[in-house]
Write an enzyme that holds these catalytic residues in place. Structure first.
Site, PDB file in Angstrom:
ATOM      1  CE  LYS A 111     -37.353   9.693 -12.149  1.00  0.00           C
ATOM      2  NZ  LYS A 111     -37.065   8.837 -12.771  1.00  0.00           N
ATOM      3  CG  ASN A 112     -40.250   7.337 -11.020  1.00  0.00           C
ATOM      4  OD1 ASN A 112     -38.978   7.705 -11.835  1.00  0.00           O
ATOM      5  ND2 ASN A 112     -39.630   6.233 -10.657  1.00  0.00           N
ATOM      6  CB  CYS A 143     -29.207   6.246 -12.733  1.00  0.00           C
ATOM      7  SG  CYS A 143     -29.414   7.854 -12.222  1.00  0.00           S
ATOM      8  NE  ARG A 195     -31.968   0.840 -14.813  1.00  0.00           N
ATOM      9  CZ  ARG A 195     -32.123   2.079 -14.584  1.00  0.00           C
ATOM     10  NH1 ARG A 195     -33.222   2.723 -13.681  1.00  0.00           N
ATOM     11  NH2 ARG A 195     -30.768   3.152 -14.884  1.00  0.00           N
ATOM     12  CG  ASP A 222     -36.223   4.351  -7.359  1.00  0.00           C
ATOM     13  OD1 ASP A 222     -35.668   4.183  -7.857  1.00  0.00           O
ATOM     14  OD2 ASP A 222     -37.348   5.108  -8.482  1.00  0.00           O
ATOM     15  NE  ARG A 269     -31.613  11.219 -15.272  1.00  0.00           N
ATOM     16  CZ  ARG A 269     -31.661  10.096 -13.970  1.00  0.00           C
ATOM     17  NH1 ARG A 269     -30.952   9.696 -13.652  1.00  0.00           N
ATOM     18  NH2 ARG A 269     -33.286   9.493 -14.729  1.00  0.00           N
TER      19      ARG A 269
END
Length: 417
Positions: A22-23, A116, A121, A304, A396
């Site tokens: 995903k990242n 999220c 951030r 994570d 997600r």
């Protein structure tokens, strides 16, 4: 609204194939618009984050063709227009369009990104990098405009080794005049994956995966074929599930080196791991002992995986500690774990877990993506049924999570509420 119902107590066995990262994918998709030709990306995970990015591409007039795990992106007819809040707020990674559009057109206008709520951030490091390249930044009504007459290479030092800032500065710098040096760059594998895509398109990037990245600007980026690396966070989550309730559970299509900070800790606590060239077979240990973990930037223990690991640590005898150093609001899953029967206390960004605890199913809420993964693991371990609401967060980042879990013996079901 969707809810996930999990019946605990089942042993997981069989094989789970890990999807594309995903990242990585969420950066590769915006990066593709830097090309003046067609870009093919394979092993793209089918998750809501990648769907949201495709919506932005479509809005900008970019041609996107999806077939199975392959995405073909052609930005020849792209229109550089303001990306509105309703699109930008769907995911944090929408900010990669800042670097890509700035690099391509020397101007970008877009609303603040979403994502999220796991803590502060700020994108100040991204903006600092853009300014160093010669851009001017204005913000009005939460909409940023970043523009430059010309982007010029610069030496940029990141105060924190931010993955997002490192990638975004690379995207902006690949077409800048001269050479850009990023010092204290993040080293995550996803950064290497993005740099490889850009180099395959014709960029001149050296040092990705180290703390110093050099980018020599070029005028033209062309066609290429590129593959998304396996998702190390998805892989780690399923390995943790295997350590919690697995019996010879095979996690396949992975890069084990990307998971060493996790596997070393699992072996320390007493899990059974068979690590191969591109797989890990994991079984629940008989007696787990408490461990101490501190989240760090790569190659340290990933933030994570902190939340998923917390659930597993409730099985350990004695005291375990997890110190969170990346995000200040990443313990929102803990009240729900305590509600299920865990004994966890938080003080000064450190969670102290006293175990072993017997978890019992109840109604809980997935407050963010990895909190959702944590609660799924806890639910698989628990006695009875657990109902997890707000699982849109979970969807997600985990492709076909329900199907994958069912295939190895879990009793899970998505329900509309």
């Amino acid at each position: 609204m969707k809810m996930l119902e999990v019946t605990g107590g089942n042993t997981l066995s069989g094989c789970i194939r890990i999807s594309g990262a995903k990242n990585s994918a969420v950066a590769l998709i915006p990066a593709a618009i830097l090309s003046d030709e067609e870009v093919t990306i394979c092993n793209v995970p089918d998750i809501t984050d990648t769907t949201a990015l495709c919506e932005i591409l479509d809005y900008l007039g970019v041609s996107v063709k999806r077939a199975s795990e392959t995405m073909i992106i052609n930005a020849q007819n792209i229109e550089n227009k303001e990306i509105p809040e309703k699109m930008a707020k769907k995911l944090r990674a929408s900010y990669y369009f800042m670097g890509a559009l700035l690099g391509k057109y020397k101007k970008v206008t877009m609303a603040l990104p979403g994502g999220c709520s796991i803590g502060s951030r700020p994108i100040n490091l991204h903006l600092k990098g853009f300014e160093a390249l010669g851009a001017k930044i204005t913000m009005e009504n939460n909409v940023y405009t970043v523009e430059a007459n010309e982007l010029k290479g610069a030496n940029i030092y990141l105060d924190f080794a931010s993955v997002g800032a490192t990638i975004n500065i690379m995207l902006a710098a690949v077409k800048a005049k001269g050479t850009t040096i990023i010092e204290n760059a993040a080293k995550e594998p996803e950064i290497v994956n993005v740099a490889t895509l850009l180099n395959n398109m014709g960029a001149k990037i050296r040092g990705a995966g180290t703390s110093t990245i050099e980018i020599k600007g070029t005028d033209h980026l062309g066609t290429c074929f590129h593959e998304v690396i396996p998702d190390r966070i998805e892989a780690g989550t399923y390995v943790i599930m295997g350590a919690a309730c697995g019996q010879c559970l095979k996690i396949d299509n992975i890069i084990p080196e990307h998971l060493e900070s996790l596997t070393s800790k699992l072996e320390e606590m007493g899990a059974f791991l068979d690590i191969g060239a591109d797989y890990i077979i994991v079984s629940k240990g008989e007696h787990y002992k408490g461990i101490h973990v501190k989240t760090q930037t790569y190659p340290g223990f990933p933030t994570d995986l902190q939340q998923p690991l917390t659930s597993l640590l409730t099985l350990c005898k004695g005291t375990s500690k997890i110190e969170e150093t990346i995000y200040e609001n990443r313990f929102m899953h803990i009240p729900y774990l305590n509600q299920m029967g865990a004994d966890i206390k938080i003080k000064n960004q450190t969670a102290t877990i006293i175990g072993p605890s017997k978890l019992v199913g109840t109604d809980v809420v997935a407050t963010d993506l990895r909190a959702g993964a944590s609660l799924v693991i806890a639910a698989l371990m628990a006695e009875g049924k657990t109902k997890i609401s707000s699982i849109e967060h979970l969807l997600r980042g985990y492709e076909n999570i329900v199907e994958k879990l069912k295939s190895v013996g879990a009793k899970v079901e998505i329900k509309e509420i």
